[in-house]
Write a protein that holds these residues in place. Structure first.
Motif, PDB file in Angstrom:
ATOM      1  N   PHE A 106       0.834  -1.207   0.000  1.00  0.00           N
ATOM      2  CA  PHE A 106       0.000   0.000   0.000  1.00  0.00           C
ATOM      3  C   PHE A 106       0.872   1.262   0.000  1.00  0.00           C
ATOM      4  O   PHE A 106       0.652   2.183  -0.794  1.00  0.00           O
ATOM      5  N   GLU A 107       1.866   1.265   0.872  1.00  0.00           N
ATOM      6  CA  GLU A 107       2.718   2.465   0.993  1.00  0.00           C
ATOM      7  C   GLU A 107       3.538   2.711  -0.267  1.00  0.00           C
ATOM      8  O   GLU A 107       3.763   3.854  -0.656  1.00  0.00           O
ATOM      9  N   ASN A 108       3.987   1.629  -0.893  1.00  0.00           N
ATOM     10  CA  ASN A 108       4.737   1.777  -2.144  1.00  0.00           C
ATOM     11  C   ASN A 108       3.875   2.422  -3.219  1.00  0.00           C
ATOM     12  O   ASN A 108       4.324   3.333  -3.919  1.00  0.00           O
ATOM     13  N   VAL A 109       2.652   1.949  -3.328  1.00  0.00           N
ATOM     14  CA  VAL A 109       1.765   2.481  -4.375  1.00  0.00           C
ATOM     15  C   VAL A 109       1.312   3.896  -4.012  1.00  0.00           C
ATOM     16  O   VAL A 109       1.119   4.752  -4.877  1.00  0.00           O
ATOM     17  N   GLU A 110       1.204   4.138  -2.736  1.00  0.00           N
ATOM     18  CA  GLU A 110       0.746   5.457  -2.267  1.00  0.00           C
ATOM     19  C   GLU A 110       1.807   6.545  -2.466  1.00  0.00           C
ATOM     20  O   GLU A 110       1.488   7.735  -2.560  1.00  0.00           O
ATOM     21  N   PHE A 111       3.074   6.120  -2.532  1.00  0.00           N
ATOM     22  CA  PHE A 111       4.192   7.070  -2.543  1.00  0.00           C
ATOM     23  C   PHE A 111       4.034   8.222  -3.551  1.00  0.00           C
ATOM     24  O   PHE A 111       4.136   9.397  -3.182  1.00  0.00           O
ATOM     25  N   SER A 142       1.606  -6.585   2.694  1.00  0.00           N
ATOM     26  CA  SER A 142       2.857  -7.336   2.491  1.00  0.00           C
ATOM     27  C   SER A 142       3.984  -6.379   2.132  1.00  0.00           C
ATOM     28  O   SER A 142       3.751  -5.323   1.542  1.00  0.00           O
ATOM     29  N   LYS A 143       5.186  -6.777   2.472  1.00  0.00           N
ATOM     30  CA  LYS A 143       6.356  -5.973   2.098  1.00  0.00           C
ATOM     31  C   LYS A 143       7.047  -6.643   0.913  1.00  0.00           C
ATOM     32  O   LYS A 143       6.941  -7.872   0.751  1.00  0.00           O
ATOM     33  N   PRO A 144       7.753  -5.899   0.080  1.00  0.00           N
ATOM     34  CA  PRO A 144       8.358  -6.467  -1.132  1.00  0.00           C
ATOM     35  C   PRO A 144       9.114  -7.785  -0.927  1.00  0.00           C
ATOM     36  O   PRO A 144       8.977  -8.694  -1.736  1.00  0.00           O
ATOM     37  N   PRO A 145       9.907  -7.921   0.152  1.00  0.00           N
ATOM     38  CA  PRO A 145      10.627  -9.193   0.292  1.00  0.00           C
ATOM     39  C   PRO A 145       9.691 -10.405   0.448  1.00  0.00           C
ATOM     40  O   PRO A 145      10.123 -11.547   0.275  1.00  0.00           O
ATOM     41  N   GLN A 146       8.420 -10.131   0.778  1.00  0.00           N
ATOM     42  CA  GLN A 146       7.482 -11.248   0.958  1.00  0.00           C
ATOM     43  C   GLN A 146       6.748 -11.594  -0.342  1.00  0.00           C
ATOM     44  O   GLN A 146       5.903 -12.482  -0.357  1.00  0.00           O
ATOM     45  N   LEU A 147       7.037 -10.860  -1.427  1.00  0.00           N
ATOM     46  CA  LEU A 147       6.302 -11.053  -2.684  1.00  0.00           C
ATOM     47  C   LEU A 147       7.159 -11.785  -3.718  1.00  0.00           C
ATOM     48  O   LEU A 147       8.389 -11.742  -3.666  1.00  0.00           O
ATOM     49  N   SER A 148       6.483 -12.411  -4.676  1.00  0.00           N
ATOM     50  CA  SER A 148       7.216 -13.040  -5.785  1.00  0.00           C
ATOM     51  C   SER A 148       7.630 -11.952  -6.770  1.00  0.00           C
ATOM     52  O   SER A 148       7.151 -10.802  -6.680  1.00  0.00           O
ATOM     53  N   GLY A 149       8.489 -12.309  -7.745  1.00  0.00           N
ATOM     54  CA  GLY A 149       8.943 -11.329  -8.734  1.00  0.00           C
ATOM     55  C   GLY A 149       7.782 -10.736  -9.510  1.00  0.00           C
ATOM     56  O   GLY A 149       7.707  -9.520  -9.719  1.00  0.00           O
ATOM     57  N   GLY A 150       6.842 -11.614  -9.911  1.00  0.00           N
ATOM     58  CA  GLY A 150       5.679 -11.145 -10.678  1.00  0.00           C
ATOM     59  C   GLY A 150       4.839 -10.178  -9.868  1.00  0.00           C
ATOM     60  O   GLY A 150       4.392  -9.134 -10.372  1.00  0.00           O
ATOM     61  N   GLU A 151       4.663 -10.498  -8.587  1.00  0.00           N
ATOM     62  CA  GLU A 151       3.867  -9.615  -7.712  1.00  0.00           C
ATOM     63  C   GLU A 151       4.582  -8.272  -7.526  1.00  0.00           C
ATOM     64  O   GLU A 151       3.940  -7.218  -7.532  1.00  0.00           O
ATOM     65  N   CYS A 152       5.903  -8.338  -7.374  1.00  0.00           N
ATOM     66  CA  CYS A 152       6.665  -7.092  -7.211  1.00  0.00           C
ATOM     67  C   CYS A 152       6.486  -6.210  -8.446  1.00  0.00           C
ATOM     68  O   CYS A 152       6.278  -4.989  -8.330  1.00  0.00           O
ATOM     69  N   GLN A 153       6.561  -6.813  -9.620  1.00  0.00           N
ATOM     70  CA  GLN A 153       6.432  -5.999 -10.830  1.00  0.00           C
ATOM     71  C   GLN A 153       5.012  -5.452 -10.957  1.00  0.00           C
ATOM     72  O   GLN A 153       4.831  -4.327 -11.437  1.00  0.00           O
ATOM     73  N   ARG A 154       4.044  -6.211 -10.479  1.00  0.00           N
ATOM     74  CA  ARG A 154       2.662  -5.701 -10.519  1.00  0.00           C
ATOM     75  C   ARG A 154       2.512  -4.512  -9.562  1.00  0.00           C
ATOM     76  O   ARG A 154       1.820  -3.543  -9.857  1.00  0.00           O
ATOM     77  N   VAL A 155       3.206  -4.599  -8.420  1.00  0.00           N
ATOM     78  CA  VAL A 155       3.182  -3.449  -7.486  1.00  0.00           C
ATOM     79  C   VAL A 155       3.834  -2.242  -8.164  1.00  0.00           C
ATOM     80  O   VAL A 155       3.329  -1.110  -8.078  1.00  0.00           O
ATOM     81  N   ALA A 156       4.940  -2.498  -8.870  1.00  0.00           N
ATOM     82  CA  ALA A 156       5.638  -1.402  -9.558  1.00  0.00           C
ATOM     83  C   ALA A 156       4.727  -0.776 -10.624  1.00  0.00           C
ATOM     84  O   ALA A 156       4.717   0.453 -10.802  1.00  0.00           O
ATOM     85  N   ILE A 157       3.958  -1.616 -11.315  1.00  0.00           N
ATOM     86  CA  ILE A 157       3.034  -1.081 -12.319  1.00  0.00           C
ATOM     87  C   ILE A 157       1.939  -0.257 -11.629  1.00  0.00           C
ATOM     88  O   ILE A 157       1.591   0.835 -12.072  1.00  0.00           O
TER      89      ILE A 157
END
Lengths: 237, 391
Positions: A106-111, A142-157
């Protein structure tokens, strides 16, 4: 600049000093990108695609020539103006996600919304909408270290899209993902491009990405080698 | 600024153990600095209050010839006590002390001493003068522990004392040590011997005379008295005040060393952060932060460490400091071995000024040492930073 154009590049040159010599990363680039395009800069390593993407993203400046992005000349922007352009109008997606590791999803996307000083209630709604588009509502805490690569990239998107930017710049977005995740991510980006009319500009040499592009700009040794449009039945969609 | 505060807070909380380790180290510095400064201030207070309790009371009148730095003046420094003090002395609010020079002969050796005649019933000084009200075969006397140790004297020992009377005639007799006291005031103990006032007056033929008059109440206005010099308390403690002032400079060096150690932890964290968090810095810039704003964010993060440390420090520091103020800190070795006036147990004294100034100084210095390495960020190429390349 045509009112439908989002990027216009004229005779752009980028030279990097290499000790006593110089390296020409981009040489005499002339390009224009219209609103809503789903375009890729394609080329091998060292062809200049990331350098061009950085200049368009106002993270770097041209040595000579002009690069206009959303009616602003990148070479003439002050640091503050360039930051404003990135803050308001540009979204970035990186190969290695570049998520803030100590912040949750949430915080990453909110930034980006925090930087735009959007009110808390509206911010929350926009973040949740973005997470819903990307199917991440169950990963909010969840925090990035708890996510898979695909999930991390989806958060980045989601982070790149949350403020509804005019232009999203994606540098090798699938380089760290397996095939299934790559296709999932690309399909999401195509959907966002079509539904929100956001312009996407990729830097890639990944065949999977290339398969989804509507326009392919081939770079070789810092020059545009080929610029081709793809008809809708040729794309991987 | 609000955004920077919010982000800095999230970064600190999100960093978990790394943040808490820094905060605990810094909070420890806060508590140790305040405690140590409190001990030093307490020591100063104690020196002053010990001097009051053992030597100067609420102020004194000195015979006009009396000079504590010149023992030869003692022969002339005695006079009849002025009539106007009779009532105060009768009430026990003023203590006359008669002083003469003498020589002590312990075990065949010789020690020049000042013989002080003092009333056994007095309670202005902490001296155990009640031990002078003892029926023994010789003159009862009390001495300080330091002198007892150097002369190898113990309670009950008989020693020969020689003195000169008002006419300059030598006389001698045995005294018996009825008590050995310990004070933190060397001038009370060094080469001093206390015997009953009336006895000394008889021995010296100085009936009703005194050398100094010590009063209890420092607030009462004191008239000028012919032949006597009024020495208010602040004049008598001036030497201690000067000593405290000198010591303050030394304490500042100590204070600075402690601060420096605390700041090293923050500086180290910030320098490491800037190298480790290059990618994050690049991301901030890509998302719309200017380099100056990133520098601001790192500086706020550093400053927040110190504020968090103050809060954490308060949680365990307040009970600890309060407990220390109550029970004091007992020096693990004999304070007398240091060769200076020092109580075995020191009670720290904390002023609001000490606490506030320590917190302010630590917060300000932490902010500066956070800002200093953060300036490197301003020189970073964001495209390189995004890739996490060390520059």
């Amino acid at each position: 600049m045509d009112k439908n154009e989002i990027i216009q590049i004229k005779e752009l040159k980028k030279i990097f000093p290499m000790g006593k010599s110089e390296f020409t990363a981009l040489n005499d680039i002339n390009l224009s990108l219209g609103k809503g395009e789903f375009t890729g800069l394609i080329g091998p390593s060292g062809s200049g695609k990331t350098t061009l993407l950085n200049i368009v993203g106002s993270l770097d400046t041209p040595t000579s020539g002009e690069a206009w992005v959303l009616d602003q000349s990148i070479g003439k922007l002050t640091a503050k103006e360039a930051a404003q352009l990135r803050k308001k109008n540009l979204g970035f997606i990186f190969q290695s996600y570049n998520l803030l590791a100590v912040h949750n999803v949430f915080e990453n996307v909110e930034f980006p919304l925090l930087l735009l000083k959007i009110g808390a209630a509206e911010r929350r709604k926009m973040v949740m909408d973005a997470l819903e588009w990307l199917g991440l509502t169950d990963k909010v805490r969840s925090k990035p270290p708890q996510l898979s690569g695909g999930e991390c990239q989806r958060v980045a998107i989601a982070r790149a899209m949350v403020k509804r930017p005019s232009l999203v710049l994606a540098d090798e977005p699938t380089a760290n993902l397996d095939a299934a995740n790559s296709h999932h991510i690309l399909q999401t980006m195509v959907k966002l491009n079509e539904e929100l009319k956001t312009t996407f500009l990729f830097a890639t040499h990944d065949e999977k990405v290339i398969g989804y592009l509507k326009r392919k700009i081939y770079l070789f040794d810092g020059k545009v080698a080929k610029d081709e449009w793809v008809t809708s039945n040729q794309t991987a969609k | 600024m609000k955004t920077a505060l919010k982000l800095a807070y999230r970064n600190l909380v999100g960093a978990g153990l790394r943040t808490w380790l820094n905060v605990i180290v810094l909070s420890f510095s806060f508590v140790v600095i305040i405690w140590l400064k409190g001990i030093l201030v307490g020591w100063d207070y104690q020196a002053k209050s010990d001097m009051t309790n053992w030597e100067i009371g609420g102020g004194q009148y000195w015979h006009e010839q009396y000079d504590p730095f010149d023992p030869f003046t003692l022969a002339e420094s005695h006079a009849l006590i002025p009539e106007q003090f009779s009532e105060e002395i009768a009430q026990g609010d003023m203590v006359p002390v008669l002083m003469v020079q003498g020589t002590l002969y312990p075990q065949g050796r010789m020690q020049t001493v000042t013989i002080k005649g003092i009333d056994a019933d007095q309670d202005i000084f902490l001296l155990p003068t009640n031990k002078l009200d003892t029926v023994v075969d010789a003159v009862p006397a009390i001495i300080g522990a330091a002198m007892a140790e150097s002369l190898h004297l113990t309670e009950g020992d008989l020693v020969t004392l020689r003195w000169r009377d008002a006419w300059g005639t030598f006389d001698a007799m045995d005294i018996v040590i009825t008590d050995i006291f310990s004070s933190n005031v060397p001038s009370v103990e060094a080469a001093q011997i206390y015997i009953p006032l009336e006895l000394l007056r008889e021995m010296t033929m100085m009936q009703d005379e005194a050398t100094i008059l010590t009063f209890r109440d420092p607030e009462l206005s004191r008239p000028a008295v012919q032949g006597w010099i009024h020495k208010p308390k602040n004049v008598l403690t001036a030497s201690v005040d000067r000593m405290i002032k000198t010591k303050t400079a030394g304490q500042s060096v100590f204070y600075a060393i402690l601060l420096l150690l605390a700041m090293l932890a923050i500086f180290d964290t910030q320098v490491l952060s800037i190298f480790r968090r290059q990618k994050e810095i690049g991301t901030y810039i890509a998302l719309g932060y200017t380099r100056r704003e990133v520098v601001g964010l790192f500086t706020v993060e550093g400053a927040m460490h110190s504020i968090l440390a103050a809060v954490v420090g308060a949680l365990y520091g307040i009970p600890f400091l309060a407990w220390q103020a109550k029970v004091g800190w007992t020096i693990p070795m004999d304070a007398g071995d240091f060769g200076m006036a020092m109580a075995q147990t020191l009670y720290p004294v904390y002023s609001a000024g000490l606490v506030v100034s320590t917190i302010l100084i630590v917060v300000i210095i932490t902010t500066i040492v956070s800002y200093w390495p953060s300036r490197r960020i301003a020189k970073m190429n964001p495209t390189e930073a995004l890739r996490g390349r060390i520059q």
